[in-house]
Design a protein around this motif. Sequence first.
Motif, PDB file in Angstrom:
ATOM      1  N   ASP A 261       0.861  -1.184   0.000  1.00 33.23           N
ATOM      2  CA  ASP A 261       0.000   0.000   0.000  1.00 33.23           C
ATOM      3  C   ASP A 261       0.895   1.231   0.000  1.00 33.23           C
ATOM      4  O   ASP A 261       2.004   1.203   0.556  1.00 33.23           O
ATOM      5  CB  ASP A 261      -0.923   0.016   1.226  1.00 33.23           C
ATOM      6  N   ASP A 263       0.288   3.936   1.539  1.00 33.23           N
ATOM      7  CA  ASP A 263       0.143   4.622   2.826  1.00 33.23           C
ATOM      8  C   ASP A 263       0.912   3.873   3.910  1.00 33.23           C
ATOM      9  O   ASP A 263       0.538   2.757   4.270  1.00 33.23           O
ATOM     10  CB  ASP A 263      -1.345   4.705   3.180  1.00 33.23           C
ATOM     11  N   ALA A 265       0.894   4.300   7.071  1.00 32.51           N
ATOM     12  CA  ALA A 265       0.041   4.026   8.235  1.00 32.51           C
ATOM     13  C   ALA A 265      -0.802   2.773   8.004  1.00 32.51           C
ATOM     14  O   ALA A 265      -1.042   1.997   8.937  1.00 32.51           O
ATOM     15  CB  ALA A 265      -0.856   5.224   8.519  1.00 32.51           C
ATOM     16  N   ALA A 266      -1.243   2.570   6.769  1.00 39.00           N
ATOM     17  CA  ALA A 266      -2.029   1.378   6.449  1.00 39.00           C
ATOM     18  C   ALA A 266      -1.177   0.128   6.609  1.00 39.00           C
ATOM     19  O   ALA A 266      -1.638  -0.884   7.173  1.00 39.00           O
ATOM     20  CB  ALA A 266      -2.582   1.468   5.032  1.00 39.00           C
ATOM     21  N   VAL A 287       5.668  -0.801   1.527  1.00 38.27           N
ATOM     22  CA  VAL A 287       5.063   0.500   1.221  1.00 38.27           C
ATOM     23  C   VAL A 287       5.491   0.900  -0.189  1.00 38.27           C
ATOM     24  O   VAL A 287       6.672   1.124  -0.446  1.00 38.27           O
ATOM     25  CB  VAL A 287       5.496   1.574   2.232  1.00 38.27           C
ATOM     26  N   ASP A 289       3.638   2.304  -4.356  1.00 40.46           N
ATOM     27  CA  ASP A 289       2.506   2.441  -5.253  1.00 40.46           C
ATOM     28  C   ASP A 289       2.123   1.062  -5.782  1.00 40.46           C
ATOM     29  O   ASP A 289       2.983   0.181  -5.941  1.00 40.46           O
ATOM     30  CB  ASP A 289       2.874   3.371  -6.407  1.00 40.46           C
TER      31      ASP A 289
END
Length: 390
Positions: A261, A263, A265-266, A287, A289
């Motif tokens: 992901d 993000d 945090a995700a 992490v 794209d």
Amino acid sequence: MQKNKILITCAKGIPPFLKQELLSLNFPVLSEAIAGIETEGRIDDTQKLNLLLRTAHRVLFVLKKFESNDADALYRELSRIPWEEFMPADGYVCVTSSVETPSIRDTRFASLRCKDAIVDRIKDKRGTRPDSGPERDRSVVHLYWKDNRCTVYLDTSGESLSRRGYRKIPLAAPMQETLAAAVVLATSWQGEGNFINPMCGSGTLAIEAALIALDRAPGLLRGNFGFMHVPGYNEALWQELRDDARKRSKKEFPGKIIATDIDPAAIEAAKKSAATAGVEHLIEFDVCDFAATPVPGGGGVVVMNPEYGERMGETAQLEAVYKGIGDFLKQKCRRYRGYVFTGSPALAKKVSLKPKRKIPFWNSGIECRLLEYDLYEGTKKVKKGARPVA
């Protein structure tokens, strides 16, 4: 206790997968509805169902079916049920209801009369009146009343079975665990080949995929179910079922699970949830794209759950994302089966691939489709006079 009907509820679109689960557990399928399946068994059988079913929301044990034309008749019929056998005198009861009858304007009144009948009966038989309220962490009773037909259930799940117990950090618009399990089952992935999950968000799809590949019971993390608050609850059977489930669970599987992901945090939340579920060592989180997600050789499935404009973004802004998804699937995922879960038919067209299947699901009241794509090496289209691509 004698055998009786058991209603197992689920989200719309999920009954075909719930049916297969029930048959695999040797439970009969008596009838199917848009959001549930009826089977049968004894109260002890609900322990197995609560522990092992991946796609179910609630396991409702039928206590009584009867006719009622008004609230007073409802109270009288409910008062005849031996509630003292189903909940402790010093316990706590929550009444939920689904009411559609002309004699009742406010469904809360039907729930109130149901609750009164329960606690009055127990006070009369035991001398103590149980507490009541909205919490579903102890005894839960469900009333279904349509026209003049009533069915009263003991909710043996308590809290919804979608609450596995591993999700620790809430994120915006997460996919429910039971829906994620159904999506994984729809792909037929069971640990052979790779499971690639770009745009993984809170990691629910990847975690459910790991649990399925390990054949690990989804209810093992939960410490509280509605059936545990029935007097005479068979705790020895519960421990036996849990022990058997643990013995069946595998330690590993041949495929890889990769979840990414953009993000951070995700991904952090996904890692913590995976750790709680005991599968963090089986999922490669990163992490990046979605287009930069590593796709190893060997084939498998790629499952993507992008935003679709209903809750988190505008449709026009997402068109480029869906085009990029199509490019990613065509360019990097050859020899895989691709899946895109979306609630937007308009955005789905931007993928620019023809789906082999469109599997219907519902997500928080939104009608969705899981689109399946066969991703070939080269193209299926062959120009006239040209030789097919090997």
